[in-house]
Design an enzyme around this catalytic site. Structure first.
Site, PDB file in Angstrom:
ATOM      1  N   GLU A  83      10.625 -33.332   3.706  1.00 29.99           N
ATOM      2  CA  GLU A  83      11.192 -34.035   2.555  1.00 29.99           C
ATOM      3  C   GLU A  83      11.673 -35.451   2.869  1.00 29.99           C
ATOM      4  OE1 GLU A  83      13.565 -32.166  -0.301  1.00 29.99           O
ATOM      5  OE2 GLU A  83      12.798 -30.164   0.034  1.00 29.99           O
TER       6      GLU A  83
ATOM      7  N   GLU B 187       0.825  -1.206   0.000  1.00 30.05           N
ATOM      8  CA  GLU B 187       0.000   0.000   0.000  1.00 30.05           C
ATOM      9  C   GLU B 187       0.862   1.260   0.000  1.00 30.05           C
ATOM     10  OE1 GLU B 187      -2.084  -2.762   3.058  1.00 30.05           O
ATOM     11  OE2 GLU B 187      -0.124  -2.612   2.084  1.00 30.05           O
TER      12      GLU B 187
ATOM     13  N   ASP C 276      21.709 -39.725   2.302  1.00 34.59           N
ATOM     14  CA  ASP C 276      21.807 -38.888   1.102  1.00 34.59           C
ATOM     15  C   ASP C 276      22.742 -37.697   1.248  1.00 34.59           C
ATOM     16  OD1 ASP C 276      19.958 -40.572  -0.037  1.00 34.59           O
ATOM     17  OD2 ASP C 276      18.245 -39.253   0.316  1.00 34.59           O
TER      18      ASP C 276
END
Length: 369
Positions: free
Chosen positions: A296, A54, A202
């Site tokens: 995840e 705004e 991983d």
């Protein structure tokens, strides 16, 4: 509903989306100043701590704002936060009418902006494109209403429902197009959460690629404190945005000291052995101003989220591969079919050879509608 109001509110939503990934945990907001049926100025919230939409639009409009209509997708604020209240700027600019889509969901704020405008003789209309605006800022809206982070359960699976092979490796089940989509998801959340096995198997970075600022927090659920201090999440340039959650009974002072020297935050929970209390974890993370979490992996964390119904949205990337065995996306709950709740507002999209399916849970519906 006036077609002109819809037209200009759509423009607000388009502008607001430009703030995606840059204003977290704030909402995305766009604003348009309209006079005699034409846009004279517009703005959007572009960065956390920066000017609100705004204020930007009114500043660009200058004297042309006098007697004009201001469109904005969220109720203008009436309190001092990182920036001054927008209502003061609106009143000072001589705006005649304000149209907004959704109320501010903050229980300490909602309705105050509208009240201030009305008390100063400004016509106010709200609810224009309400559902579209609600979905745009669903993370913010949900977190404010529920006092929980908006949790997204994200998984890449084979056709037969496995997220990793029997050795625990999951690189790469999904294709490159799906992985790019995950990068876009990461950009918009406050934090990425995984379990200890995902870090051990991983060694992911859990970052938004090619980005120096506005990286999400990395949250590691490590009840046994068994992840290696040499993991990449503890040693890269964003290690100060990594949080490890563990059980106090398994506290390893040497490892804690090593992690804290790297500026990694370690938080312990009392009265638990290995499995951390997910509800308490999520409430604690919300207190840290985390409004959205992308979960995840791995299978243990997915099982907890599913068993406790503690996620608002699920996004699955299904690859055209069959493993025939390995680590299933969820295991060990063993519900009866008639007790399994489905997802609502389900949609699908092909990404390369993969299919992305997303939908919303009953928890989402409880707080959003």
């Amino acid at each position: 509903m006036d077609p002109m109001d819809i037209r200009f509110m759509n423009r607000c939503l388009t502008l607001a989306r430009r703030g995606y990934g840059h204003v977290n945990p704030n909402p995305m907001v766009g604003a348009v100043v309209v006079k005699n049926g034409s846009i004279v100025a517009e703005g959007y919230h572009s960065r956390l701590g920066g000017d609100h939409a705004e204020f930007k639009a009114l500043k660009k409009a200058g004297k042309r704002a006098y007697g004009a209509t201001l469109y904005v997708n969220l109720e203008p604020c009436n309190h001092h936060g990182r920036t001054p209240p927008c209502t003061a700027a609106i009143i000072g600019a001589g705006i005649k009418r304000v149209v907004y889509a959704t109320d501010d969901p903050n229980p300490d704020v909602t309705g105050n902006g509208k009240k201030a405008l009305l008390e100063n003789g400004i016509e106010v209309m709200n609810g224009v494109l309400y559902n579209e605006a609600l979905r745009l800022n669903e993370y913010f809206m949900f977190a404010m209403r529920s006092n929980l982070p908006f949790v997204i359960l994200k998984a890449a699976t084979t056709l037969d429902g496995y997220i990793a092979d029997k050795t625990g490796r999951s690189k790469w089940i999904s294709g490159e197009t799906s992985r790019n989509a995950v990068q876009e998801l990461r950009k918009g959340v406050d934090a990425i959460l995984v379990g200890a096995n995902t870090v051990r198997n991983d060694d992911p970075r859990l970052t938004v690629h090619n980005r120096i600022k506005s990286q999400p927090y990395r949250i590691i659920l490590d009840g046994n404190l068994r992840t290696s201090v040499h993991a990449r999440v503890y040693n890269d340039q964003f290690r100060n945005k990594t949080i490890v959650l563990s059980a106090e009974i398994n506290k390893n002072r040497k490892k804690v000291e090593q992690l804290e020297k790297k500026n990694v935050t370690v938080i312990f929970y009392k009265g638990v052995k290995n499995v951390l209390p997910l509800r308490a974890v999520l409430r604690d993370l919300r207190k840290r101003q985390i409004t959205s979490i992308l979960v995840e992996g791995g299978g243990t964390v997915f099982r907890q989220c599913s068993a406790l119904h503690m996620y608002a949205k699920a996004i699955f990337f299904i690859a055209p591969k069959i493993l025939g065995g390995g680590i299933p996306v969820v295991n060990g709950i063993n519900r009866s079919l008639h007790k399994v709740g489905g997802l609502d507002n389900v949609s699908s999209k092909q990404l390369g050879n993969d299919v992305m399916i997303e939908g919303y849970t009953a928890l989402y519906n409880k707080y959003m509608y």
